[in-house]
Design a protein around this motif. Structure first.
Motif, PDB file in Angstrom:
ATOM      1  N   UNK A 191      22.897   4.680  35.623  1.00  0.00           N
ATOM      2  CA  UNK A 191      21.950   3.592  35.375  1.00  0.00           C
ATOM      3  C   UNK A 191      22.220   2.420  36.309  1.00  0.00           C
ATOM      4  N   UNK A 192      23.494   2.098  36.512  1.00  0.00           N
ATOM      5  CA  UNK A 192      23.858   1.009  37.425  1.00  0.00           C
ATOM      6  C   UNK A 192      23.391   1.319  38.837  1.00  0.00           C
ATOM      7  N   UNK A 193      23.544   2.566  39.267  1.00  0.00           N
ATOM      8  CA  UNK A 193      23.112   2.950  40.613  1.00  0.00           C
ATOM      9  C   UNK A 193      21.612   2.736  40.792  1.00  0.00           C
ATOM     10  N   UNK A 194      20.830   3.044  39.773  1.00  0.00           N
ATOM     11  CA  UNK A 194      19.389   2.802  39.843  1.00  0.00           C
ATOM     12  C   UNK A 194      19.099   1.307  39.976  1.00  0.00           C
ATOM     13  N   UNK A 195      19.833   0.497  39.229  1.00  0.00           N
ATOM     14  CA  UNK A 195      19.668  -0.968  39.324  1.00  0.00           C
ATOM     15  C   UNK A 195      20.007  -1.461  40.718  1.00  0.00           C
ATOM     16  N   UNK A 196      21.086  -0.951  41.279  1.00  0.00           N
ATOM     17  CA  UNK A 196      21.517  -1.395  42.606  1.00  0.00           C
ATOM     18  C   UNK A 196      20.484  -1.026  43.681  1.00  0.00           C
ATOM     19  N   UNK A 197      19.918   0.159  43.564  1.00  0.00           N
ATOM     20  CA  UNK A 197      18.922   0.573  44.557  1.00  0.00           C
ATOM     21  C   UNK A 197      17.670  -0.300  44.507  1.00  0.00           C
ATOM     22  N   UNK A 198      17.406  -0.881  43.341  1.00  0.00           N
ATOM     23  CA  UNK A 198      16.224  -1.724  43.172  1.00  0.00           C
ATOM     24  C   UNK A 198      16.427  -3.141  43.709  1.00  0.00           C
ATOM     25  N   UNK A 199      17.646  -3.548  43.924  1.00  0.00           N
ATOM     26  CA  UNK A 199      17.925  -4.951  44.265  1.00  0.00           C
ATOM     27  C   UNK A 199      17.210  -5.456  45.519  1.00  0.00           C
ATOM     28  N   UNK A 200      17.147  -4.704  46.623  1.00  0.00           N
ATOM     29  CA  UNK A 200      16.371  -5.207  47.765  1.00  0.00           C
ATOM     30  C   UNK A 200      14.911  -5.484  47.412  1.00  0.00           C
ATOM     31  N   UNK A 201      14.305  -4.611  46.583  1.00  0.00           N
ATOM     32  CA  UNK A 201      12.931  -4.850  46.154  1.00  0.00           C
ATOM     33  C   UNK A 201      12.842  -6.069  45.233  1.00  0.00           C
ATOM     34  N   UNK A 202      13.853  -6.251  44.391  1.00  0.00           N
ATOM     35  CA  UNK A 202      13.866  -7.430  43.512  1.00  0.00           C
ATOM     36  C   UNK A 202      13.936  -8.704  44.350  1.00  0.00           C
ATOM     37  N   UNK A 203      14.705  -8.683  45.423  1.00  0.00           N
ATOM     38  CA  UNK A 203      14.754  -9.828  46.320  1.00  0.00           C
ATOM     39  C   UNK A 203      13.412 -10.093  46.977  1.00  0.00           C
ATOM     40  N   UNK A 204      12.715  -9.038  47.386  1.00  0.00           N
ATOM     41  CA  UNK A 204      11.383  -9.191  47.982  1.00  0.00           C
ATOM     42  C   UNK A 204      10.417  -9.797  46.976  1.00  0.00           C
ATOM     43  N   UNK A 205      10.469  -9.354  45.722  1.00  0.00           N
ATOM     44  CA  UNK A 205       9.606  -9.911  44.678  1.00  0.00           C
ATOM     45  C   UNK A 205       9.886 -11.396  44.476  1.00  0.00           C
ATOM     46  N   UNK A 206      11.164 -11.774  44.503  1.00  0.00           N
ATOM     47  CA  UNK A 206      11.515 -13.192  44.358  1.00  0.00           C
ATOM     48  C   UNK A 206      10.931 -14.009  45.505  1.00  0.00           C
ATOM     49  N   UNK A 207      11.017 -13.482  46.719  1.00  0.00           N
ATOM     50  CA  UNK A 207      10.492 -14.202  47.876  1.00  0.00           C
ATOM     51  C   UNK A 207       8.976 -14.342  47.808  1.00  0.00           C
TER      52      UNK A 207
END
Length: 218
Positions: A191-207
Motif C-alpha cells: 500500500x505504501x508503494x502505491x502511495x509513493x508512486x502517486x506522489x509526483x502526480x499529487x505534486x502536479x495536482x498541487x501546482x
C-alpha cells in the motif's frame, strides 16, 4: 561552480553553488530535502537542495536565480540525479518537495519514498509524524528546528543554517529502515508503494491548484 566544506562533530556538509559536481556518486537511494523562501510553490523560490547517501555526509546545492547573479535552474547534474529512474529519492513530506522541484527545476522526481507517509500508515497510535519527533522516538536523535524559518535566500548561508539543512537528510536512511520494517510487519508495504508512486502526480495536482477543492472528496 564553487564548493565549500563544513565539518560537524559526526558529519560533513559540502556546500555546492549552482550544481552538484559531475563525478559525485550517491548510491541507489538518496535522501533529499529542500529549503525555500516559504511554503507556497507558486510564490516562493527554491533556495537549497540537500542530499545524502546516508553515510554521514550531506551535499547542499545552493540555487541562485539569474537575477541575483546565479544560474537558476541550470543544474544538469542535480536534475539528472533527481529524475534518474535507477535512484530512489527518499524524502520526509515528499508531497511538497516534489512539487517545488517540479516547479523550480522542471523535473519529475521519481521513484520516491516518504518517511512521513510511512509513519502515518503504521504509527496510527500517534499524530506525531514530524521529522523531529520521528528522529527522537525511532532513532533516539534530537535535531534542532531553530533555523527552519530563517532567510534561505541569503547570498551567504550561515553555519547554523547549513547544520540545520544537513540534519534534515542525514537521518532519513536510518528512519526509512525502521519504518520499512514496520510497514512489512503490519502488511502495508505494498500500500505504501502505491502511495509513493502517486506522489509526483499529487505534486502536479498541487501546482494546478487542486488542494481545495480536493478532487478525491465527495
Amino acid at each position: 561552480m564553487g564548493s565549500s566544506t563544513l565539518f560537524m562533530p559526526s558529519s560533513t556538509v559540502h556546500l555546492h553553488r549552482h550544481d552538484l559536481p559531475p563525478d559525485l556518486k550517491l548510491g541507489p537511494m538518496v535522501a533529499v530535502d529542500t529549503e525555500t523562501m516559504g511554503l507556497n510553490p507558486h510564490r516562493d523560490r527554491l533556495c537549497l537542495v540537500q542530499l545524502s547517501a546516508g553515510d554521514g555526509v550531506a551535499h547542499c546545492v545552493q540555487i541562485v536565480p539569474e537575477t541575483l547573479g546565479g544560474r537558476g535552474a541550470d543544474c544538469p547534474n542535480l536534475k539528472q540525479l533527481l529524475s534518474d529512474p535507477a535512484t530512489v529519492k527518499l524524502f520526509h513530506f515528499a508531497r511538497f518537495d516534489v512539487a517545488i522541484l517540479r516547479k523550480s527545476l522542471g523535473v519529475t522526481v521519481a521513484p520516491v519514498r516518504c518517511t512521513k507517509i510511512a509513519s502515518k500508515l503504521v504509527r496510527t497510535f500517534t499524530d506525531r509524524h514530524g521529522l523531529k519527533e520521528l528522529c527522537r522516538e525511532l532513532l533516539g536523535v534530537d535535531i534542532s528546528k531553530q533555523q527552519q524559518s530563517s532567510d534561505w535566500g541569503a547570498a551567504e548561508l550561515t553555519t547554523e543554517q547549513l547544520q540545520y539543512a544537513a540534519s534534515d537528510v542525514l537521518h532519513l536512511h536510518a528512519l526509512w529502515a525502521r519504518l520499512e520494517a514496520l510497514l512489512v510487519r503490519e502488511g502495508r508495504l505494498e500500500l505504501a508503494e502505491h502511495c509513493f508512486r502517486f506522489l509526483p502526480a499529487r505534486g502536479e495536482l498541487d501546482l494546478l491548484g487542486y488542494v481545495e477543492p480536493d478532487i478525491f472528496s465527495h
